[in-house]
Design an enzyme around this catalytic site. Structure first.
Site, short mmCIF file in Angstrom:
data_model
loop_
_atom_site.label_atom_id
_atom_site.label_comp_id
_atom_site.label_asym_id
_atom_site.label_seq_id
_atom_site.Cartn_x
_atom_site.Cartn_y
_atom_site.Cartn_z
CB ILE A 38 5.42 -28.69 -42.97
CG1 ILE A 38 4.30 -27.71 -42.64
CG2 ILE A 38 6.69 -27.99 -43.46
CD1 ILE A 38 4.60 -26.84 -41.40
CB THR A 102 1.93 -16.16 -32.35
OG1 THR A 102 1.19 -14.96 -32.24
CG2 THR A 102 1.00 -17.29 -31.94
CE1 TYR A 126 -1.10 -17.84 -36.82
CE2 TYR A 126 -1.22 -16.32 -34.96
CZ TYR A 126 -0.50 -16.92 -35.98
OH TYR A 126 0.82 -16.61 -36.14
N1 LIG Z 1 2.89 -12.38 -39.25
C1 LIG Z 1 2.77 -12.10 -37.94
O1 LIG Z 1 2.25 -11.05 -37.53
C2 LIG Z 1 3.30 -13.08 -36.91
C3 LIG Z 1 3.24 -12.75 -35.57
C4 LIG Z 1 3.73 -13.66 -34.64
C5 LIG Z 1 4.28 -14.86 -35.06
N2 LIG Z 1 4.31 -15.15 -36.37
C6 LIG Z 1 4.88 -16.43 -36.79
O2 LIG Z 1 6.07 -16.17 -37.52
C7 LIG Z 1 6.28 -17.21 -38.46
C8 LIG Z 1 6.57 -16.63 -39.84
O3 LIG Z 1 5.43 -15.93 -40.28
P1 LIG Z 1 5.38 -15.10 -41.64
O4 LIG Z 1 4.78 -13.79 -41.31
O5 LIG Z 1 6.69 -15.16 -42.35
O6 LIG Z 1 4.28 -15.95 -42.43
P2 LIG Z 1 3.97 -15.99 -43.99
O7 LIG Z 1 4.57 -14.82 -44.70
O8 LIG Z 1 2.50 -16.25 -44.11
O9 LIG Z 1 4.79 -17.28 -44.44
C9 LIG Z 1 4.39 -18.56 -44.14
C10 LIG Z 1 4.77 -19.44 -45.31
O10 LIG Z 1 4.40 -20.78 -44.99
C11 LIG Z 1 3.86 -21.35 -46.16
N3 LIG Z 1 3.00 -22.48 -45.84
C12 LIG Z 1 1.70 -22.48 -45.46
N4 LIG Z 1 1.27 -23.74 -45.30
C13 LIG Z 1 2.31 -24.56 -45.58
C14 LIG Z 1 2.49 -25.95 -45.60
N5 LIG Z 1 1.48 -26.79 -45.30
N6 LIG Z 1 3.70 -26.45 -45.92
C15 LIG Z 1 4.72 -25.62 -46.24
N7 LIG Z 1 4.62 -24.29 -46.25
C16 LIG Z 1 3.41 -23.76 -45.92
C17 LIG Z 1 3.11 -20.23 -46.82
O11 LIG Z 1 2.88 -20.54 -48.17
P3 LIG Z 1 1.55 -19.98 -48.90
O12 LIG Z 1 1.74 -18.48 -48.96
O13 LIG Z 1 1.58 -20.66 -50.21
O14 LIG Z 1 0.41 -20.37 -48.04
C18 LIG Z 1 4.09 -19.08 -46.62
O15 LIG Z 1 5.03 -19.02 -47.66
C19 LIG Z 1 5.04 -18.11 -38.38
O16 LIG Z 1 5.31 -19.20 -37.53
C20 LIG Z 1 3.99 -17.23 -37.74
O17 LIG Z 1 3.01 -17.98 -37.05
C21 LIG Z 1 3.85 -14.29 -37.32
#
Ligand SMILES: NC(=O)c1ccc[n+]([C@@H]2O[C@H](COP(=O)([O-])OP(=O)(O)OC[C@H]3O[C@@H](n4cnc5c(N)ncnc54)[C@H](OP(=O)(O)O)[C@@H]3O)[C@@H](O)[C@H]2O)c1
Length: 289
Positions: A38, A102, A126
């Protein structure tokens, strides 16, 4: 559900939250990082030409909260500038953008459930990168958009707090967990379902808070995870200050970041269920054959 799955494009398709959407909408078009980085505006444009999505759900993100302290530029590129680029593309192609943010945009000083219009003040790289994404999305806003702030997210298929606790417990490692930060653990499947309900009900463009109800500390969450998985492992509570003293490179997290989800409840008529109940479903999902 009235959404046409085939017109929905989901970025970050290999991630944890995307996995929950895949379960609900197998007919949507999921693009992993290898298919769409992205941070490339050209790649975004090519994908729009190819798929002509009516809705983009952005699940792509840089989510390594502690590592972001050393890689703020990279975190800002992915969580900030790339979100602006996605918003511009959605505007140009008349697509709706659904994006996740977040609880870490808050500074933790307000001690009541946080509303979408409460003042922000991220304490970590972050958190700043995610806030930048919120701001750039609104600056380049497409006709329809949702920013959904969530918190303490976990689910099958990704690195998460429950997985870290279960791995450490399984390896017989001693567990020391912070006991003075309050939040609401949120199950990916509940977040995906609530997001789809908001979309289905044509929720007005804006910032929404979605998290499971109830609140706990990371220590309380760890104890309930061990209880749910019937693991008898001792856990030691530790204060944030002591944690930071032991790990000076770690990010600062808000002391309080419970989200007020009442706006979503009013629109959908459905409260988010309690985090403890969701944890049991997570265990069931983990033990599915
Ligand atoms: N996890 C939490 O506790 C939490 C809490 C609050 C909000 N959120 C938000 O919720 C959303 C979903 O989080 P999640 O836990 O599902 O995260 P995740 O499991 O880390 O998934 C994020 C995905 O984005 C991919 N990614 C990273 N850089 C990218 C790029 N430049 N282009 C395309 N894809 C890319 C990653 O690929 P790689 O693995 O190859 O890097 C990964 O597959 C995010 O917006 C996060 O900020 C998460």
């Amino acid at each position: 559900m009235t959404l046409d799955e085939s017109s929905i494009l989901i970025t970050g398709g290999g991630g944890m939250l995307a996995g929950a959407f895949r379960r609900r909408m197998p007919g949507a078009h999921f693009v992993a990082r290898t298919e769409l980085d992205i941070t490339s505006e050209r790649a975004i444009e090519q994908l729009f030409q190819q798929h002509r999505p009516a809705i983009v759900i952005n699940c792509a993100a840089y989510t390594k909260v502690d590592q972001a302290e050393q890689e703020e530029d990279l975190a800002s590129a992915i969580n900030g500038h790339a979100v602006g680029a996605l918003a511009r593309a959605c505007r140009a192609h008349d697509a709706m953008l659904v994006h996740f943010s977040t609880d870490y945009v808050f500074d933790g000083t307000i001690r009541r459930p946080l509303r979408p219009d409460d003042p922000v003040g991220p304490q970590s790289a972050y958190g700043r990168s995610k806030l930048l994404g919120e701001q750039l999305l609104q600056k380049h806003a497409p006709q329809r958009w949702l920013i959904i702030r969530t918190a303490w997210l976990y689910g099958p298929g990704g690195p998460s707090f429950p997985r870290a606790i279960l791995n450490a417990a399984g390896a017989g490692k001693p567990l020391t967990v912070v006991d003075d930060q309050l939040g609401s653990p949120t199950y990916t499947r509940d977040l995906a379902d609530a997001t789809l309900r908001l979309m289905d009900l044509q929720a007005p463009s804006g910032i929404w808070h979605l998290a499971n109800s109830g609140e706990t500390t990371w220590f309380g969450f760890a104890r309930e995870i061990l209880d749910e998985f019937q693991l008898r492992v001792p856990v030691e509570p530790i204060g944030s200050e002591e944690w930071k003293a032991r790990r000076p490179a770690s990010a600062t997290r808000p002391a309080y970041s419970v989200l007020d989800t009442s706006a979503c409840q009013q629109l959908t008529g459905q409260p988010m269920r309690h985090w403890r109940e969701a944890l049991t479903d997570f265990r069931n999902a983990m033990q599915e054959p």
